[in-house]
Design a protein around this motif. Structure first.
Motif, short mmCIF file in Angstrom:
data_model
loop_
_atom_site.label_atom_id
_atom_site.label_comp_id
_atom_site.label_asym_id
_atom_site.label_seq_id
_atom_site.Cartn_x
_atom_site.Cartn_y
_atom_site.Cartn_z
N PHE A 135 -3.33 4.12 -21.66
CA PHE A 135 -3.01 3.48 -20.55
C PHE A 135 -1.27 3.92 -19.79
N SER A 136 -1.52 4.45 -18.93
CA SER A 136 -0.51 5.24 -18.12
C SER A 136 -0.36 4.31 -17.05
N ASN A 137 1.24 4.20 -16.75
CA ASN A 137 1.68 3.24 -15.83
C ASN A 137 2.78 3.94 -15.10
N GLY A 138 2.62 4.24 -13.54
CA GLY A 138 3.60 4.39 -12.87
C GLY A 138 4.39 3.32 -12.38
N LEU A 139 5.76 3.17 -12.55
CA LEU A 139 6.26 2.03 -12.23
C LEU A 139 6.63 1.76 -10.81
N LEU A 140 6.50 2.91 -10.17
CA LEU A 140 6.68 2.63 -8.60
C LEU A 140 5.37 1.80 -8.08
N ASP A 141 4.04 1.92 -8.79
CA ASP A 141 2.95 1.28 -8.39
C ASP A 141 3.00 -0.26 -8.54
N PRO A 142 3.01 -1.07 -7.58
CA PRO A 142 3.07 -2.38 -7.65
C PRO A 142 1.74 -2.87 -8.78
N TRP A 143 0.88 -2.17 -8.98
CA TRP A 143 -0.23 -2.57 -9.99
C TRP A 143 0.39 -2.55 -11.27
N SER A 144 1.45 -1.66 -11.54
CA SER A 144 1.82 -1.57 -12.95
C SER A 144 2.49 -2.83 -13.15
N ALA A 145 2.46 -3.90 -12.59
CA ALA A 145 3.00 -5.42 -13.29
C ALA A 145 1.95 -5.89 -14.00
N GLY A 146 0.61 -5.58 -13.89
CA GLY A 146 -0.49 -6.00 -14.77
C GLY A 146 -0.87 -4.95 -15.78
N MET A 192 0.80 -1.27 -0.14
CA MET A 192 0.14 0.25 -0.07
C MET A 192 0.71 1.25 0.04
N VAL A 193 2.04 1.07 0.63
CA VAL A 193 2.93 2.54 0.84
C VAL A 193 3.34 2.51 -0.57
N ALA A 194 3.94 1.36 -1.28
CA ALA A 194 4.44 1.76 -2.41
C ALA A 194 3.43 2.22 -3.65
N MET A 195 2.27 1.80 -3.47
CA MET A 195 1.20 2.15 -4.34
C MET A 195 1.09 3.95 -4.31
N VAL A 196 1.04 4.35 -2.98
CA VAL A 196 0.93 5.71 -2.86
C VAL A 196 2.33 6.61 -2.73
N ASP A 197 3.44 6.13 -3.24
CA ASP A 197 4.65 6.68 -2.98
C ASP A 197 4.74 7.94 -3.92
N TYR A 198 4.01 8.94 -3.50
CA TYR A 198 4.05 10.34 -4.23
C TYR A 198 5.21 11.40 -3.69
N PRO A 199 5.66 12.31 -4.54
CA PRO A 199 6.80 13.12 -4.23
C PRO A 199 6.31 14.25 -3.37
N TYR A 200 5.17 14.19 -2.40
CA TYR A 200 4.67 15.24 -1.71
C TYR A 200 3.69 14.67 -0.70
N PRO A 201 3.42 15.25 0.25
CA PRO A 201 2.49 14.78 1.18
C PRO A 201 1.09 14.59 0.70
N ALA A 202 0.52 13.35 0.81
CA ALA A 202 -0.88 13.13 0.48
C ALA A 202 -1.71 12.39 1.20
N SER A 203 -3.05 12.17 1.11
CA SER A 203 -3.76 11.22 1.97
C SER A 203 -4.89 10.46 1.26
N PHE A 204 -4.36 9.97 0.02
CA PHE A 204 -5.31 9.09 -0.77
C PHE A 204 -6.08 7.91 -0.16
N LEU A 205 -4.71 7.22 0.48
CA LEU A 205 -5.21 6.05 1.36
C LEU A 205 -5.32 6.20 2.88
#
Length: 223
Positions: A140-151, A1-14
């Protein structure tokens, strides 16, 4: 979950998190040779980054992976009716505990919670599975820091099925509001998305892009 929201700024998505939360978590996990009690304390500090970064939570609810305001209930219903995603781990070739995939248990849970039958073949029947060349006008945009990008779709199958890769992007980073801390890659991929959409709008009512050769400029574009 942390990797999924590894943004370069403070955020509160999850959960409310600092900038680059993976680094903040890993800062507590630098020495595996510590005595057991100290290791547990460091792991607890790492967990607190995700569950209580603000310091305002009196008791951790580690069964709740996202804030209630996110409304994840709809996602669990959709995972039964449209997007079942088999997941498993064996504790040997991954970092997780042994957790085999149990399709019957998953289906039973869908029936118990929602009164619906799990449709495991729905993405294949409705969308064609991995064969998506009959579709058109999709980015199809894929952020490679997001584990979901594997799919994710990482290569452009056709000229109007555009795959964009963001090496330093997390989950839907390009779809979030712009931020002064956005890397150049975020801004560039948004421009590429707008370019593709404008091209589709320009071709509306004329010959379809669907069967045109794949433009080399769109092939596996890494922003």
């Amino acid at each position: 979950m942390v990797a999924m929201v590894d943004y370069p700024y403070p955020a509160s998505f999850l959960q409310p998190l600092p900038a680059w939360p993976v680094k903040a978590v890993c800062a507590h996990l630098t020495d595996p040779t510590l005595p057991d009690k100290d290791l547990v304390r460091h792991v607890a500090s790492a967990v607190l980054v995700y569950y209580n970064y603000t310091g305002t939570v009196p008791c951790l609810n580690i069964s709740q992976t996202a804030t209630q305001s996110l409304g994840v209930t709809g996602w669990w219903y959709q995972s039964c009716t449209e997007l079942p995603m088999p997941m498993c781990s064996n504790g040997k070739s991954d970092m997780f505990e042994d957790h085999p995939w149990d399709q019957e248990a998953f289906a039973a849970d869908c029936q118990r919670q929602w009164g619906v039958r799990a449709r495991f073949d729905w993405p294949l029947v409705f969308y064609g599975g991995r064969n998506i060349t009959a579709h058109s006008n999709i980015v199809f945009s894929n952020g490679l820091l997001d584990p979901w990008s594997a799919g994710g779709v990482l290569h452009s199958p056709t000229a109007s099925l555009v795959a964009l890769v963001i090496p330093d992007g997390a989950h839907h980073a390009d779809l979030r509001a712009s931020n002064p801390s956005d890397p150049v890659s975020f801004r560039n991929v948004r421009r590429a998305e707008l370019k593709a959409i404008r091209e589709w709008c320009g071709h509306h009512g004329t010959s379809s892009l669907r069967n045109r050769p794949v433009s080399k400029s769109w092939l596996h574009t890494s922003i």
